[in-house]
Design an enzyme around this catalytic site. Structure first.
Site, PDB file in Angstrom:
ATOM      1  N   GLN A 158       6.311 -25.619  23.204  1.00  0.00           N
ATOM      2  CA  GLN A 158       6.057 -24.784  22.017  1.00  0.00           C
ATOM      3  C   GLN A 158       4.573 -24.784  21.628  1.00  0.00           C
ATOM      4  OE1 GLN A 158       7.895 -22.689  20.276  1.00  0.00           O
ATOM      5  NE2 GLN A 158       9.743 -22.987  21.492  1.00  0.00           N
ATOM      6  N   SER A 159       3.701 -24.973  22.593  1.00  0.00           N
ATOM      7  CA  SER A 159       2.266 -25.090  22.302  1.00  0.00           C
ATOM      8  C   SER A 159       1.695 -23.868  21.568  1.00  0.00           C
ATOM      9  CB  SER A 159       1.516 -25.276  23.618  1.00  0.00           C
ATOM     10  OG  SER A 159       0.120 -25.123  23.427  1.00  0.00           O
ATOM     11  N   ASN A 160       1.083 -24.130  20.417  1.00  0.00           N
ATOM     12  CA  ASN A 160       0.349 -23.068  19.714  1.00  0.00           C
ATOM     13  C   ASN A 160      -0.893 -22.672  20.499  1.00  0.00           C
ATOM     14  OD1 ASN A 160       1.969 -23.160  17.256  1.00  0.00           O
ATOM     15  ND2 ASN A 160       1.003 -25.128  16.868  1.00  0.00           N
TER      16      ASN A 160
END
Ligand SMILES: *Cc1c(COP(=O)(O)O)cnc(C)c1O
Length: 322
Positions: free
Chosen positions: A75-77
């Protein structure tokens, strides 16, 4: 104000971002608290990675790259914002994401797809494995006539660190126009580049301010931040900042990317009092850590408090608050 020569930047965000006084929260906590709205920087759902990418992608373009490879959690921004910015510049983004955490098509994974990124999950706990894969992938792409630019975790390289050194220059100008003195700068820390940039920028543009890095993961972040700031100073040809101006606090709670029950009421409080969204992975923890410090009297000296809103809202659509 001191002039420093920064390397070339690729314009991607809408800067300056708003600097907002939190009227209700300030009255409630008895301290003037400002928020630097980098969640409103104009790309996707906003976030701190865009300032770093303005420097990193300028270099990628200068090197003639047509592909950007980066990494992060599922879920890396950072990976999502890299995909968004690369797409705008006509580059292909390849995201090598750790097969850990929320891997269903939710939150940032929806956006990665929307921005046309190629997502590959890597089943490992180590970013060293991913780095090795990225190197192999770059070689393969080169054989096919492409040129790839590798951006490490969080964009936290010395060059990426300059994003927030420049961000403090922007803040100093705004604060002066608004007539207040920032005494404490607070940010969430996950790979160190934001805190390092604030720390370097404060030494040049707000020398009275203390920088507080609130860590949302485990790691030697004091050393990482000091090293990045020193290397970024070299790029600007200025001395490394004084370590005394950096405070590193931990507010990991139950673990990285795990929502902490004690933070949720504070996330709800800011949403309801000021309309501002925090996320359970980064900004909610940093904000909650900041309020703990405030209650302990850690900010009783110096000027006003400035919280850097570093983005991350997509997590609200990938996981529930504890
Ligand atoms: C990446 C990130 C951070 C941490 O910044 P670092 O420079 O990696 O320490 C903080 N907040 C959000 C929302 C992020 O995505």
């Amino acid at each position: 104000m001191q002039t420093l020569t920064f390397p070339p930047r690729q314009s991607l965000g809408l800067y300056p971002t708003p600097l907002q006084h939190l009227d209700t929260i300030s009255a409630r906590y008895g301290r003037d608290i400002w928020i630097k709205r980098d969640d409103l920087c104009g790309v996707a759902l906003g976030g701190n990675k865009v300032r770093k990418l303005e420097f990193l992608l300028a270099q990628a373009k200068a090197q003639g790259c047509d592909t950007v490879i980066t990494t992060g959690g599922a879920q890396s921004n950072h990976a999502m914002l890299t995909a968004a910015c690369a797409a705008r510049l006509g580059m292909q983004a390849i995201l090598l994401l750790k097969a850990r955490g929320v891997m269903e098509r939710r939150g940032n994974l929806v956006l990665d797809d929307l921005y046309g990124a190629r997502v590959r999950f890597v089943d490992t706990d180590s970013y060293d494995d991913i780095h090795a894969q990225a190197q192999q992938l770059s070689l393969d792409l080169e054989k096919q006539g492409h040129r790839a630019f590798w951006i490490p975790l969080g964009g936290s390289t010395p060059l990426g660190t300059l994003g927030y050194a420049e961000g403090v220059r922007e803040l100093a100008e705004q604060a002066q126009a608004l007539g207040f003195r920032p005494g404490h700068l607070v940010c969430a820390t996950g790979s160190g580049g934001t805190a390092a940039g604030l720390f370097l920028g404060a030494s040049r543009f707000l020398p009275e301010a203390q920088v507080h890095a609130v860590c949302v993961d485990h790691g030697p972040f004091r050393q990482i931040t000091l090293d990045l700031a020193a290397q970024a100073s070299d790029l600007l040809g200025c001395p490394a900042p004084d370590p005394a101006a950096l405070t590193v606090e931990s507010h990991v709670g139950p673990g990285y990317a795990v929502s902490a029950p004690e933070d949720s009421p504070r996330i709800r409080e800011l949403a309801q009092a000021e309309g501002i969204l925090l996320d359970p992975v980064y900004t909610g923890k940093a904000w909650s850590g900041m309020l703990d410090l405030l209650e302990q009297g850690a900010f009783d000296d110096r000027g006003d408090l400035v919280f850097f809103h570093t983005g991350g809202a997509a997590a609200l659509f990938a996981m529930d608050l504890a």
